[in-house]
Design a protein around this motif. Structure first.
Motif, PDB file in Angstrom:
ATOM      1  N   ILE B  88      48.031 111.006  49.553  1.00  0.00           N
ATOM      2  CA  ILE B  88      46.932 110.403  49.028  1.00  0.00           C
ATOM      3  C   ILE B  88      46.721 108.918  48.969  1.00  0.00           C
ATOM      4  N   VAL B  89      47.909 108.146  49.152  1.00  0.00           N
ATOM      5  CA  VAL B  89      47.807 106.770  49.416  1.00  0.00           C
ATOM      6  C   VAL B  89      47.059 106.483  50.963  1.00  0.00           C
ATOM      7  N   GLY B  90      47.262 107.335  51.703  1.00  0.00           N
ATOM      8  CA  GLY B  90      46.854 107.466  53.128  1.00  0.00           C
ATOM      9  C   GLY B  90      45.256 107.320  53.089  1.00  0.00           C
ATOM     10  N   LEU B  91      44.919 108.536  52.049  1.00  0.00           N
ATOM     11  CA  LEU B  91      43.476 108.885  52.004  1.00  0.00           C
ATOM     12  C   LEU B  91      42.561 107.903  51.304  1.00  0.00           C
ATOM     13  N   MET B  92      43.181 107.115  50.264  1.00  0.00           N
ATOM     14  CA  MET B  92      42.556 106.054  49.637  1.00  0.00           C
ATOM     15  C   MET B  92      42.563 104.755  50.515  1.00  0.00           C
ATOM     16  N   GLY B  93      43.466 104.786  51.370  1.00  0.00           N
ATOM     17  CA  GLY B  93      43.417 103.330  52.160  1.00  0.00           C
ATOM     18  C   GLY B  93      42.215 103.758  53.430  1.00  0.00           C
ATOM     19  N   GLU B  94      42.068 104.931  53.659  1.00  0.00           N
ATOM     20  CA  GLU B  94      40.839 105.126  54.573  1.00  0.00           C
ATOM     21  C   GLU B  94      39.493 104.897  53.832  1.00  0.00           C
ATOM     22  N   SER B  95      39.544 104.935  52.494  1.00  0.00           N
ATOM     23  CA  SER B  95      38.261 104.514  52.014  1.00  0.00           C
ATOM     24  C   SER B  95      38.104 103.210  51.707  1.00  0.00           C
ATOM     25  N   ALA B  97      40.780 101.454  49.650  1.00  0.00           N
ATOM     26  CA  ALA B  97      41.662 100.819  48.513  1.00  0.00           C
ATOM     27  C   ALA B  97      42.910 101.080  48.810  1.00  0.00           C
ATOM     28  N   ARG B  98      43.684  99.890  48.354  1.00  0.00           N
ATOM     29  CA  ARG B  98      44.989  99.768  48.820  1.00  0.00           C
ATOM     30  C   ARG B  98      45.950  99.925  47.516  1.00  0.00           C
ATOM     31  N   LEU B  99      47.078 100.872  47.602  1.00  0.00           N
ATOM     32  CA  LEU B  99      47.883 101.123  46.599  1.00  0.00           C
ATOM     33  C   LEU B  99      48.944 101.889  47.012  1.00  0.00           C
ATOM     34  N   SER B 100      50.017 101.916  46.328  1.00  0.00           N
ATOM     35  CA  SER B 100      51.422 102.678  46.719  1.00  0.00           C
ATOM     36  C   SER B 100      51.650 103.887  45.868  1.00  0.00           C
ATOM     37  N   GLU B 101      52.409 104.837  46.405  1.00  0.00           N
ATOM     38  CA  GLU B 101      52.672 105.988  45.738  1.00  0.00           C
ATOM     39  C   GLU B 101      53.189 105.992  44.396  1.00  0.00           C
ATOM     40  N   ASP B 102      53.464 104.902  43.841  1.00  0.00           N
ATOM     41  CA  ASP B 102      53.732 104.709  42.170  1.00  0.00           C
ATOM     42  C   ASP B 102      52.602 104.270  41.530  1.00  0.00           C
ATOM     43  N   ASP B 103      51.593 104.235  42.040  1.00  0.00           N
ATOM     44  CA  ASP B 103      50.263 103.822  41.449  1.00  0.00           C
ATOM     45  C   ASP B 103      49.434 105.017  40.933  1.00  0.00           C
ATOM     46  N   GLU B 196      25.753  96.081  45.542  1.00  0.00           N
ATOM     47  CA  GLU B 196      25.352  94.892  44.402  1.00  0.00           C
ATOM     48  C   GLU B 196      25.701  95.468  42.727  1.00  0.00           C
ATOM     49  N   ARG B 197      25.340  96.702  42.532  1.00  0.00           N
ATOM     50  CA  ARG B 197      25.622  97.261  41.183  1.00  0.00           C
ATOM     51  C   ARG B 197      27.116  97.298  40.901  1.00  0.00           C
ATOM     52  N   ARG B 198      27.785  97.764  42.158  1.00  0.00           N
ATOM     53  CA  ARG B 198      29.144  97.941  41.936  1.00  0.00           C
ATOM     54  C   ARG B 198      29.907  96.643  41.448  1.00  0.00           C
ATOM     55  N   ARG B 199      29.306  95.666  42.312  1.00  0.00           N
ATOM     56  CA  ARG B 199      29.959  94.305  41.931  1.00  0.00           C
ATOM     57  C   ARG B 199      29.628  93.810  40.200  1.00  0.00           C
ATOM     58  N   ARG B 200      28.551  94.093  39.926  1.00  0.00           N
ATOM     59  CA  ARG B 200      28.182  93.716  38.726  1.00  0.00           C
ATOM     60  C   ARG B 200      28.641  94.498  37.538  1.00  0.00           C
ATOM     61  N   LEU B 201      28.923  95.794  37.927  1.00  0.00           N
ATOM     62  CA  LEU B 201      29.681  96.690  36.897  1.00  0.00           C
ATOM     63  C   LEU B 201      31.036  95.963  36.640  1.00  0.00           C
ATOM     64  N   GLU B 224      24.267 110.537  55.315  1.00  0.00           N
ATOM     65  CA  GLU B 224      23.587 109.362  55.806  1.00  0.00           C
ATOM     66  C   GLU B 224      23.878 108.324  55.051  1.00  0.00           C
ATOM     67  N   GLY B 225      23.681 107.107  55.865  1.00  0.00           N
ATOM     68  CA  GLY B 225      24.150 105.721  55.421  1.00  0.00           C
ATOM     69  C   GLY B 225      25.525 105.434  55.624  1.00  0.00           C
ATOM     70  N   GLY B 226      25.986 104.241  55.455  1.00  0.00           N
ATOM     71  CA  GLY B 226      27.300 103.768  55.483  1.00  0.00           C
ATOM     72  C   GLY B 226      28.082 103.969  54.381  1.00  0.00           C
ATOM     73  N   HIS B 227      29.560 104.145  54.661  1.00  0.00           N
ATOM     74  CA  HIS B 227      30.364 104.201  53.713  1.00  0.00           C
ATOM     75  C   HIS B 227      30.196 102.576  52.653  1.00  0.00           C
ATOM     76  N   ILE B 228      30.471 102.991  51.433  1.00  0.00           N
ATOM     77  CA  ILE B 228      30.195 102.022  50.435  1.00  0.00           C
ATOM     78  C   ILE B 228      31.782 102.162  49.927  1.00  0.00           C
ATOM     79  N   LEU B 229      32.391 100.788  49.722  1.00  0.00           N
ATOM     80  CA  LEU B 229      33.610 100.584  49.013  1.00  0.00           C
ATOM     81  C   LEU B 229      33.782 101.133  47.659  1.00  0.00           C
ATOM     82  N   PRO B 230      34.796 101.914  47.456  1.00  0.00           N
ATOM     83  CA  PRO B 230      34.921 102.404  45.914  1.00  0.00           C
ATOM     84  C   PRO B 230      35.144 101.341  45.142  1.00  0.00           C
TER      85      PRO B 230
END
Lengths: 426, 426
Positions: B88-95, B97-103, B196-201, B224-230
């Motif tokens: 899961i840490v690897g999957l989230m890294g691909e998207s 998001a950085r975190l560890s197994e303990d998160d 933009e809305r993600r940052r504002r949220l 379609e379209g590019g990946h947007i950071l979670p």
């Protein structure tokens, strides 16, 4: 996660009020301790799944995928797959309880059944009645919903229904939301509710109009004595919790909850919110595993194995434990309950036991607060007979020092001798 | 079970107060309707697991049993198996998001994560903020804990953060327990929250000190379209819900919940009460399935398939749907949100649609109460392109009669024309 409990919490004060009351599970840490190969585990109630042949599981998966196709990988109904519910109807029929597929839902272990029932019935301050001692996971599931817990003392024949009657009289009709009981080979006390008491419990349930929840994980693991009809067989209004954890494997997280249909409809709503539906995959695998007779041979082997281990534990207790320590005589299940004299607290003894390479569960974990400190639970389900004997011997060593001190105190008149009534024995 | 809801209930008045507020899931009945082979299902958001090769699943089970042995059949830790948490840490890294197994903790689908978070945070009367429309399962999970739900309107770029700001200002700092959002290809609206809305949220979340729960089941299904950071990639205090339901199979009931550690510690306590631990068996199988690259080829095939189906649906809508009906343009996920003019109620239309052999979900199911009745959700994930086109055509037929009547009323001055602002479109 261990460190998470002490770090600064900037969300402090914003959690639900219930989170202040939630019990931390001793069981969880014990699972961790038991996983160290050098430690003899007499703590966790883990079935010995090493004896479940992998080939049978692999075959069940292969059959499930070939016959049930994509449905085993898809979302399923909240009630659970009908073929599995049919199998459960058959299992309950064998134990004497008659019901149909529509009288039950499949749950994620019996533990989820406890959570769903608490969610359906409990508002903060409501009263629930359970045995004392009782299953720690039930106390934990209930605690989130903030009830008042009344414990009814057990003796060698299970819950003392005379004391239950006193409590019900004091609370009045509908004075409790439910009575929670584990009639067979109780966790943690190892005692079994006698047929007479079962009938009396149900009479009292009707008289005071308080539903009964019967938790029966160990019913098929009997090593001596004849089968006793479950409460659900005597009264169709009893809510019944069953599990595949002890007859197949806990790793699939499959249990069931049978209840009168109006209650079941509420449980189903709660389950949809909790997880939409159970795992179709594990249900389909269990269907295949529980078809035919191979599973019965595996269960017979497990039962023989647990029987030997129980005997090994009882023999070792008789050989090593001091004379003024008493214990119960379980006719089945996984556990023996040990009572020490006086006010000896078993909690600080656990660290000493772990130092000597053996684990147990201190008795106070099985009460809502403070009681049972002079008792402990031993599990005989997981270790080989020689290990069990050695583990009991090591615990006896830990106890002897404390008991010598205790007796010196009693003789010096510093401490009164333990009253016999506080002991739960066979 | 259907009849259980109308029988006399002698336990009436004794359930928890929350049970009066619990929503009945429309999704559940829809799963049942969709299982009839003659009906075109444009309702349920069921992944097309028919495209997951059984041989890969069988191999994963074989590997799990051979390498993980009995641990796959045993109880596990409440956090979930560490190897799966690593994946899961690897999957989230691909998207991003950085975190560890303990998160993070493994949950029984993301739905269990919703239930656990509601349990951890909500007392009756607390406020939660979500999108309007929002995921029906979230509304159901929350309803058991009796919050007040504030819905923030969406447009083609997701939640309108200007309206969110208004609401937060009105409620004041810490005035809500959390903000629940599905930023990617929202269920049910199909819209994606802009960067933009993600940052504002997140700015608003910090300014008003209200935690954000990001539910991201469809993030990897972009056509379609590019990946947007979670959101979790932009702020480590965001609580994140993920699932294997769309990248592997929902029948395993595997999801995860990542959160700051103090919150995670509470979630873990709640999970122990709810089911002790997740299924070691399905976790071990998922570990093996997600190792290597075969799963990525399966997911690529699924993504291509859903992409074609989305195109088929958008083409059919353009071809068949009347001019004054609008819909969203999903860049991924499973759903298109359709808005009818005026106060046309889609709920009574469902029965007519089922009569013509097609299902959809009425829009009001995705609001806490009453709103959205002139809208509906279409799912393109499950049927073949030709079926999707035929289903849309049949729904268009149902709509046309009603729209003709509506226009007659508007022209006669009996009914006002619909205000454009009430429509959610691309």
């Amino acid at each position: 996660m261990g460190t998470a409990r002490v770090v600064f919490d900037r969300w402090d004060g914003r959690y639900a009020a219930a989170m202040a009351d939630v019990r931390f599970s001793a069981v969880r840490d014990l699972f961790a301790a038991a996983s160290r190969p050098d430690v003899i585990s007499l703590s966790g109630g883990m079935p010995d799944v090493r004896r479940v042949p992998h080939a049978l599981v692999e075959k069940a998966v292969r059959d499930a995928l070939r016959h049930d196709g994509a449905s085993a990988l898809q979302y399923g109904s909240s009630e659970g797959r009908r073929p599995l519910r049919s199998i459960i109807v058959g299992l309950m029929g064998e134990s004497g309880a008659r019901l149909s597929e529509d009288d039950l839902v499949v749950t994620s272990g019996a533990q989820q059944g406890l959570d769903l029932l608490a969610k359906v019935f409990l508002d903060p301050g409501d009263t629930v009645i359970c045995e004392g001692p009782t299953y720690v996971g039930a106390l934990q599931a209930f605690s989130v919903y903030r009830p008042r817990v009344e414990c009814i003392e057990c003796d060698g024949h299970g819950m003392r229904v005379d004391l239950l009657e006193e409590t019900l009289r004091r609370l009045g009709p509908r004075g409790a939301k439910f009575i929670y009981t584990i009639p067979n080979f109780q966790n943690p006390a190892g005692v079994t509710l006698s047929p007479e008491r079962r009938r009396r419990l149900l009479e009292l349930s009707r008289e005071y109009d308080v539903p009964v929840i019967e938790d029966d994980p160990y019913g098929r693991l009997r090593y001596e004595g004849g089968h006793i009809l479950p409460l659900r067989a005597l009264d169709p209004e009893v809510i019944y919790l069953g599990t595949f954890s002890k007859i197949f494997a806990p790793g699939l997280r499959l249990g069931w909850l049978a209840a009168p249909r109006p209650i079941l409809a509420k449980v189903l709503l709660a389950k949809q919110g909790a997880d939409l539906c159970g795992s179709s995959f594990t249900q389909a695998v269990a269907e295949r595993y529980m078809t035919g007779t191979a599973w019965r041979r595996v269960l017979a082997d497990l039962t023989r194995t647990y029987h030997e281990r129980r005997d090994a534990m009882l023999d070792a207790l008789a050989e090593h434990f001091p004379a003024d320590v008493t214990w119960t005589h379980p006719e089945g299940g996984f556990f023996v309950w040990v009572t020490l004299p006086g006010h000896l607290d078993t909690k600080p003894l656990l660290a000493e036991a772990v130092e000597r390479g053996v684990t147990f569960v201190p008795g106070s974990d099985f009460y809502p607060s403070g009681q049972g400190s002079n008792s402990l639970r031993l599990a005989f389900c997981y270790e080989e007979p020689a290990q069990i004997a050695e583990g009991v011997r090591r615990i006896a060593e830990v106890l002897e020092d404390k008991l010598a001190l205790y007796h010196a105190f009693v003789e010096a008149g510093v401490m009164p001798a333990a009253p016999a009534a506080s002991r739960l024995e066979a």
